[in-house]
Structure formats: structure tokens, C-alpha cells
Scaffold this active site. Sequence first.
Site, PDB file in Angstrom:
ATOM      1  N   CYS A  20     -12.515  38.882 -21.641  1.00  0.00           N
ATOM      2  CA  CYS A  20     -11.565  38.695 -20.420  1.00  0.00           C
ATOM      3  C   CYS A  20     -10.510  37.610 -20.717  1.00  0.00           C
ATOM      4  O   CYS A  20      -9.750  37.301 -19.813  1.00  0.00           O
ATOM      5  CB  CYS A  20     -12.376  38.527 -19.275  1.00  0.00           C
ATOM      6  SG  CYS A  20     -13.591  39.920 -19.152  1.00  0.00           S
ATOM      7  N   ASN A  77     -22.001  39.121 -21.785  1.00  0.00           N
ATOM      8  CA  ASN A  77     -21.055  40.004 -22.268  1.00  0.00           C
ATOM      9  C   ASN A  77     -20.335  39.795 -23.598  1.00  0.00           C
ATOM     10  O   ASN A  77     -20.224  40.350 -24.171  1.00  0.00           O
ATOM     11  CB  ASN A  77     -19.900  40.226 -21.217  1.00  0.00           C
ATOM     12  CG  ASN A  77     -19.373  38.717 -20.501  1.00  0.00           C
ATOM     13  OD1 ASN A  77     -20.093  37.683 -20.311  1.00  0.00           O
ATOM     14  ND2 ASN A  77     -18.073  38.727 -21.036  1.00  0.00           N
TER      15      ASN A  77
HETATM   16  N1  PMP Z   1     -19.444  39.776 -15.162  1.00  0.00           N
HETATM   17  C1  PMP Z   1     -19.513  40.066 -16.426  1.00  0.00           C
HETATM   18  C2  PMP Z   1     -20.769  39.555 -17.099  1.00  0.00           C
HETATM   19  C3  PMP Z   1     -18.389  40.508 -17.119  1.00  0.00           C
HETATM   20  O1  PMP Z   1     -18.443  40.888 -18.349  1.00  0.00           O
HETATM   21  C4  PMP Z   1     -17.298  40.833 -16.488  1.00  0.00           C
HETATM   22  C5  PMP Z   1     -15.954  41.542 -17.289  1.00  0.00           C
HETATM   23  N2  PMP Z   1     -16.272  42.843 -17.820  1.00  0.00           N
HETATM   24  C6  PMP Z   1     -17.099  40.717 -15.269  1.00  0.00           C
HETATM   25  C7  PMP Z   1     -18.189  40.168 -14.449  1.00  0.00           C
HETATM   26  C8  PMP Z   1     -15.812  41.138 -14.446  1.00  0.00           C
HETATM   27  O2  PMP Z   1     -15.537  42.274 -14.757  1.00  0.00           O
HETATM   28  P1  PMP Z   1     -13.883  42.921 -14.034  1.00  0.00           P
HETATM   29  O3  PMP Z   1     -12.899  42.152 -14.995  1.00  0.00           O
HETATM   30  O4  PMP Z   1     -14.013  44.408 -14.365  1.00  0.00           O
HETATM   31  O5  PMP Z   1     -13.777  42.618 -12.559  1.00  0.00           O
END
Ligand code: PMP
Length: 389
Positions: free
Chosen positions: A327, A153
Site C-alpha cells: 500500500c 501483511n
Molecule cells: N490492514 C492491513 C493489515 C492491510 O494489509 C491493509 C491493506 N491491504 C489494510 C489494513 C487496509 O486495507 P484497504 O487498503 O483495503 O482499506
Amino acid sequence: MVKRVNLNHAAGNPVDKRVLKGMLPYFQEFYGNPSSVHFAGRQAAKAVANARMQIVKLLGADLKDKIVFTSGATEANNLALIGFAYRNRRKGNHIITSEVEHLSILNPLKFLVKQGFEVTRVPVDKHGVLKLEALKEAITDQTILLSIQHANNEVGTIQPIQEISDIAQDAKIPLHLDAVASTGQVPINLPDVGASLMTLSSNDLYGPRGVGALVIRRGTSIQPILLGGGQEMGLRSGSENVSGIVGMGIAAEIAADELAANSRHLTGLRDRLINGIIGKMEHTYLNGHPTDRLPNNANIRFSFIEGEAITLHLSFQGFLVATSSACTSRTLEPSHVLLSMGVDEAEAHGALQLTLGRDNTENHIDWFIEVLPPIIGRLREMSPLYPPS
Ligand code: PMP
């Protein structure tokens, strides 16, 4: 008024208008609970079943595969890892992952280590690609699961998933794929990649936040981690978020239908962005793989300055951008992904994560390329590290 341009789609996508329209009746008109046997309940259960089908189609999955809706990708990753580890404990206690996973993988694995499991984090090369020899060497007779992201990501690198899957299959180790960053960006066919478990996020498909899914292929057993009324085939208790699930289903259908066009659009913008920066400004480098990268991702590092300062200056000009992981950018820790790729700590602080979305245009990119160099120039003039001696 300052124009606003979002180059930070990894942190959040707007809900597609068609998705929102499809969701709205499920807030008022069709508010039934899928567990109820009456008419309204059956209507809601049908909507949830339809959303499962839309996800099955996006992935080329099978009707016998389970799609378990969760509150998001974090919960799906927790369910995949903890649920699988607990159910399969008697087969072994070793799990393999990579050094560049999202924290919703790395932190549940830390929890499992405290419960007596062993975890190996396989390193990556300078482009963020998993070292396949190190992966092979990490496998032991105690290994029960391999958990790898399809694409990163943060830096956009797409893993050689077929080769990884072949290694897992040769060793008869189930594969969990965190496909959050890649679904809707690049085609994924579940039977081809041979994953036993796959994590998806609704918002990354332009669906609502607060919904995700864990795909569990037939023959794979996991234990629930949320206990209660036994919804979602007993694997995720709690009354279903019907409107959200309906939204995720529509988003998945649109993503499947429009994948080729979106991918073409984003790749064009991404390359315009990268080519407009790299080679145009000195001491500026692309992080991640030069070609095997997500269509929507450009991660660029600017030596001698701090990413936070660039982000703030760009924000004054109307651009939404992020430093390291979307995040975790609240912490001032350098990105664990960049460090693992061998970027030194000071340089890792100067990285910008630029993630494009369906709403971006060539004009946005051209405007960004015009606004950025004077900001970088001013910040470097103030930097005690610049010019390099
Ligand atoms: N896995 C990946 C590769 C992410 O980029 C993300 C954050 N977008 C997540 C898991 C966790 O997603 P969320 O914060 O929407 O639960």
C-alpha cells in the site's frame, strides 16, 4: 507475448468467478435500497442480512455480534479506533498498538494523539513478533484498547494472538484485531481469540474491492464516525453497497469452505519459493518468522541492491512483485516494519514482498526461481556496494 505471473496478491486479488456471478444480479435485477420498505428494498435487506450470516459463520461469531459493512478495511480500522476511543473516553485515554501495524491503524492513532489520547507502540523482535513483556509493561490504568494485527501483511509474521489476547483479558482491556492479512489464510475463531473488534477486507478474501467489515462483539460500544441516515445499525451511515456486500459474503463462505485446501496449496508454493532462493544465492535472507508466517507470504531481502530495481527487471520478465508494503510502495521510504524488526536502512531497501494467490502454480515458482538469480547477479555487478569489503 510475455507471460504474466502475479506474485503481488497483497496489492489485490482477482474477484473469484463464483463471487462475481453472485454479485451481478444486484447491479440490475435486484437494485433495491435496503432502507426501502417495499418489496425491492426487502429483497436487498435480505441479501445484506445473508452476507452478515456468511461472515458470522467464517469467524465462528455469534448472531448477537454486529457485522458493520464499510467501504474497506481502512474505514473499518478508522471506525474501530476513533469510534471506540470517542465512546470510551471517560474510561481512559491510553491506547496500545504495535510498531508494525498498517498505516490505516497508525495514522488514525496519530489523529487521536492530537485529540488528547496517548498511544504506546510496542516493539517487535527480529522476526516481527510482538514483545509480550513490553506489551505487559505498556498497560496502565488509563488503557482502554489494545489494537494488534493478527498477521503482518508485509513480512507475513503471525502474532501469538492467544497469548496477546490472554494479556488483554487479564488486564480487562478490549482487543481490536486487524485480521485483514490473515482471514481466509489461517483459521480464526472469534470467541477463541477473544477479540472485541475485528477488521476484515473483502478483496483479501477474493471479493470485490471497496467493501470491508468491522465486527463488533456484543458488549462493545463504539460511536459512528460517518453520520447520516443511520444505516448499519446506526454505526455507518450511507446507502449500503449491496452488490459489494453480497460479494464479500460469498467470498467469506468460499474462504471458509476452502481454507484448508487453499492453505495447503499456498504453503507448498511458499516453501518451494523460499527454498529455491534462500541458501541458493549469497547475501539473501528471509524477513519475518521462519515458521509462524502466512501461507501466502515470502519476504526476501537481497543485500547491496535496491528492491525497486529488482521489481522493474522482474516486471520486464512478466512478474508482478512489490518492494515494501503493497500500500505504500509508491514512497521510497524504507519499510517501517523492517526497520522495527532491526533490519538496517540500506538492507531494508533491498526487500521484495512476494505474496502468492490461489491462481499460482508450481510452474510459476520454478520459472521465478530460474529468472531471479541472473537479475540479482547483474544488479550486484552494477552496485558500488558489491562485493562487500
Ligand atoms: N490492514 C492491513 C493489515 C492491510 O494489509 C491493509 C491493506 N491491504 C489494510 C489494513 C487496509 O486495507 P484497504 O487498503 O483495503 O482499506
